[in-house]
Write a protein that holds these residues in place. Sequence first.
Motif, PDB file in Angstrom:
ATOM      1  N   GLU A  81       0.815  -1.217   0.000  1.00  0.00           N
ATOM      2  CA  GLU A  81       0.000   0.000   0.000  1.00  0.00           C
ATOM      3  C   GLU A  81       0.852   1.272   0.000  1.00  0.00           C
ATOM      4  O   GLU A  81       0.332   2.359  -0.228  1.00  0.00           O
ATOM      5  CB  GLU A  81      -0.913   0.022   1.232  1.00  0.00           C
ATOM      6  N   LEU A  82       2.130   1.117   0.252  1.00  0.00           N
ATOM      7  CA  LEU A  82       3.014   2.286   0.336  1.00  0.00           C
ATOM      8  C   LEU A  82       3.449   2.754  -1.043  1.00  0.00           C
ATOM      9  O   LEU A  82       3.586   1.963  -1.981  1.00  0.00           O
ATOM     10  CB  LEU A  82       4.244   1.953   1.173  1.00  0.00           C
ATOM     11  N   ASP A  83       3.686   4.033  -1.121  1.00  0.00           N
ATOM     12  CA  ASP A  83       4.128   4.654  -2.366  1.00  0.00           C
ATOM     13  C   ASP A  83       5.612   4.352  -2.579  1.00  0.00           C
ATOM     14  O   ASP A  83       6.456   4.708  -1.756  1.00  0.00           O
ATOM     15  CB  ASP A  83       3.882   6.163  -2.281  1.00  0.00           C
ATOM     16  N   SER A  84       5.916   3.704  -3.689  1.00  0.00           N
ATOM     17  CA  SER A  84       7.311   3.365  -3.972  1.00  0.00           C
ATOM     18  C   SER A  84       8.144   4.599  -4.314  1.00  0.00           C
ATOM     19  O   SER A  84       9.367   4.551  -4.274  1.00  0.00           O
ATOM     20  CB  SER A  84       7.403   2.333  -5.092  1.00  0.00           C
ATOM     21  N   GLN A  85       7.483   5.711  -4.661  1.00  0.00           N
ATOM     22  CA  GLN A  85       8.209   6.960  -4.895  1.00  0.00           C
ATOM     23  C   GLN A  85       8.734   7.507  -3.565  1.00  0.00           C
ATOM     24  O   GLN A  85       9.852   7.994  -3.483  1.00  0.00           O
ATOM     25  CB  GLN A  85       7.282   8.014  -5.546  1.00  0.00           C
TER      26      GLN A  85
END
Length: 158
Positions: A81-85
């Motif tokens: 669910e975390l933003d890879s950016q």
Amino acid sequence: MPMNSLENMIKLLKKKIEYLNSIYEKTETQYDVILKEDMEKLFGLIKEKQVSIDSIDKLDEVFLDQYTVFKNDNQVENISELDSQKYPQIKELKDNIETINKLLNDIKEQEMKNNVELNKRFQSVKNKLKSVKKGKKMVKGYDSYKNLAGSAFIDVNK
């Protein structure tokens, strides 16, 4: 804190991969040892694998604690669910988890192959033991016949 936590989790996963590679190599070696019927070496490999498994259990405890804290800090149920950016190391973490899952599957497959071969060997030994038991019964039956044959003769000199 989150980046440092990710780095620590990645290090733990890499260490786990090292242990799993070692277990896989030993599991492959076990197959050859089973074919040679070298039970002493087989038991030695099992003991060595258990040491690695115990080490993995300790790593897993630490990883799970850090993973739980990381998820709670980021208010997510799953790291996907975390933003890879925002967290570029997430990809490396996921890749390591995939590698671990593949290794676990490879180990499982090799263990199954080993178990099949080991069961063949045990079945062979079982069959040999049955043959020995039949041979003993035959010899025992012959012995009782010899005893009867000896008493069938009458001593004429008396």
